[in-house]
Design a protein around this motif. Structure first.
Motif, PDB file in Angstrom:
ATOM      1  N   ASN A  82       0.548  -1.237   0.199  1.00 46.13           N
ATOM      2  CA  ASN A  82      -0.282   0.302   0.142  1.00 46.13           C
ATOM      3  C   ASN A  82       0.987   1.623  -0.048  1.00 46.13           C
ATOM      4  O   ASN A  82       1.764   1.598  -0.174  1.00 46.13           O
ATOM      5  N   TYR A  83       0.646   2.474  -0.208  1.00 41.75           N
ATOM      6  CA  TYR A  83       1.122   3.716  -0.410  1.00 41.75           C
ATOM      7  C   TYR A  83       1.649   4.057   1.094  1.00 41.75           C
ATOM      8  O   TYR A  83       3.320   4.608   0.988  1.00 41.75           O
ATOM      9  N   SER A  84       1.362   3.547   2.610  1.00 44.69           N
ATOM     10  CA  SER A  84       2.400   3.530   3.399  1.00 44.69           C
ATOM     11  C   SER A  84       3.610   3.096   3.467  1.00 44.69           C
ATOM     12  O   SER A  84       5.043   3.247   3.808  1.00 44.69           O
ATOM     13  N   ASP A  85       3.658   1.663   2.828  1.00 45.13           N
ATOM     14  CA  ASP A  85       4.845   0.817   2.561  1.00 45.13           C
ATOM     15  C   ASP A  85       5.417   1.457   1.250  1.00 45.13           C
ATOM     16  O   ASP A  85       7.092   1.994   1.437  1.00 45.13           O
ATOM     17  N   PHE A  86       5.292   2.619   0.468  1.00 45.86           N
ATOM     18  CA  PHE A  86       6.105   3.281  -0.084  1.00 45.86           C
ATOM     19  C   PHE A  86       6.744   3.895   0.061  1.00 45.86           C
ATOM     20  O   PHE A  86       7.062   4.278   0.025  1.00 45.86           O
ATOM     21  N   ILE A  87       6.135   4.280   0.853  1.00 43.54           N
ATOM     22  CA  ILE A  87       6.218   6.066   2.078  1.00 43.54           C
ATOM     23  C   ILE A  87       7.613   5.643   2.946  1.00 43.54           C
ATOM     24  O   ILE A  87       8.138   6.337   2.850  1.00 43.54           O
ATOM     25  N   ILE A  88       7.424   4.342   4.036  1.00 40.03           N
ATOM     26  CA  ILE A  88       8.469   4.127   4.224  1.00 40.03           C
ATOM     27  C   ILE A  88       9.837   3.876   4.018  1.00 40.03           C
ATOM     28  O   ILE A  88      10.715   3.720   3.740  1.00 40.03           O
ATOM     29  N   GLU A  89       9.505   2.853   2.468  1.00 40.13           N
ATOM     30  CA  GLU A  89      11.294   2.076   1.769  1.00 40.13           C
ATOM     31  C   GLU A  89      11.250   3.909   1.465  1.00 40.13           C
ATOM     32  O   GLU A  89      12.722   3.380   1.248  1.00 40.13           O
ATOM     33  N   LYS A  90      10.539   4.809   0.752  1.00 39.92           N
ATOM     34  CA  LYS A  90      11.176   6.082   0.059  1.00 39.92           C
ATOM     35  C   LYS A  90      12.019   7.023   1.539  1.00 39.92           C
ATOM     36  O   LYS A  90      13.438   7.098   0.506  1.00 39.92           O
TER      37      LYS A  90
END
Length: 156
Positions: A82-90
């Motif tokens: 989801n989007y929160s995983d994308f933010i954490i990875e980024k």
């Protein structure tokens, strides 16, 4: 952060097409590919023209706003849950390697004041109109109705 999401999705699509065909596809073609993915995998319809417009804004360095369902679907396309995983990875990848410049708060305040003061009257008016578009339309139509009723009443 939506800007990075859109750019990453287009970069992935570009890489996939290049590996599969050896040809670089146009932005419209890439947007169509992403849009088809969104429809087939996420069961969510988002037109390629909208994606292309978001990509063009992102390439200009402008902020991009996406609905949460669109952002989550693009994240799925990139392989995230989801989007929160994308933010954490980024955020994990963007750990600074060099010390950042520290700017005093007073300097930031004076910079903001200068920016506010340099805006012309026309720019300020444009911003007010954009923020209050519906209210202005409502009051303008009420004014025109009252004017029409007054004129009708005078003719009778």
């Amino acid at each position: 952060m939506h800007r990075e999401l859109v750019l990453s999705a287009f970069e992935k699509a570009k890489k996939e097409v290049k590996e599969a065909t050896g040809v670089t596809m146009s932005i419209t073609g890439l947007a169509k590919k992403i849009s088809d993915y969104m429809m087939n995998e996420c069961h969510f319809q988002y037109h390629e023209k909208s994606l292309r417009n978001k990509y063009n804004k992102a390439m200009k360095g402008e902020d991009v706003a996406l609905k949460s369902s669109v952002a989550n679907c693009l994240c799925c396309y990139l392989g995230f849950e989801n989007y929160s995983d994308f933010i954490i990875e980024k955020n994990n990848r963007e750990i600074p390697t060099q010390p950042t410049e520290i700017i005093p708060a007073e300097s930031l305040v004076t910079q903001m004041k200068v920016k506010k003061e340099t805006a012309s009257m026309g720019e300020k008016l444009k911003i007010v109109i954009q923020k209050n578009k519906i209210t202005l339309i409502f009051y303008w139509s009420v004014f025109l109705m009252n004017l029409g009723l007054y004129i009708l009443h005078q003719n009778m």
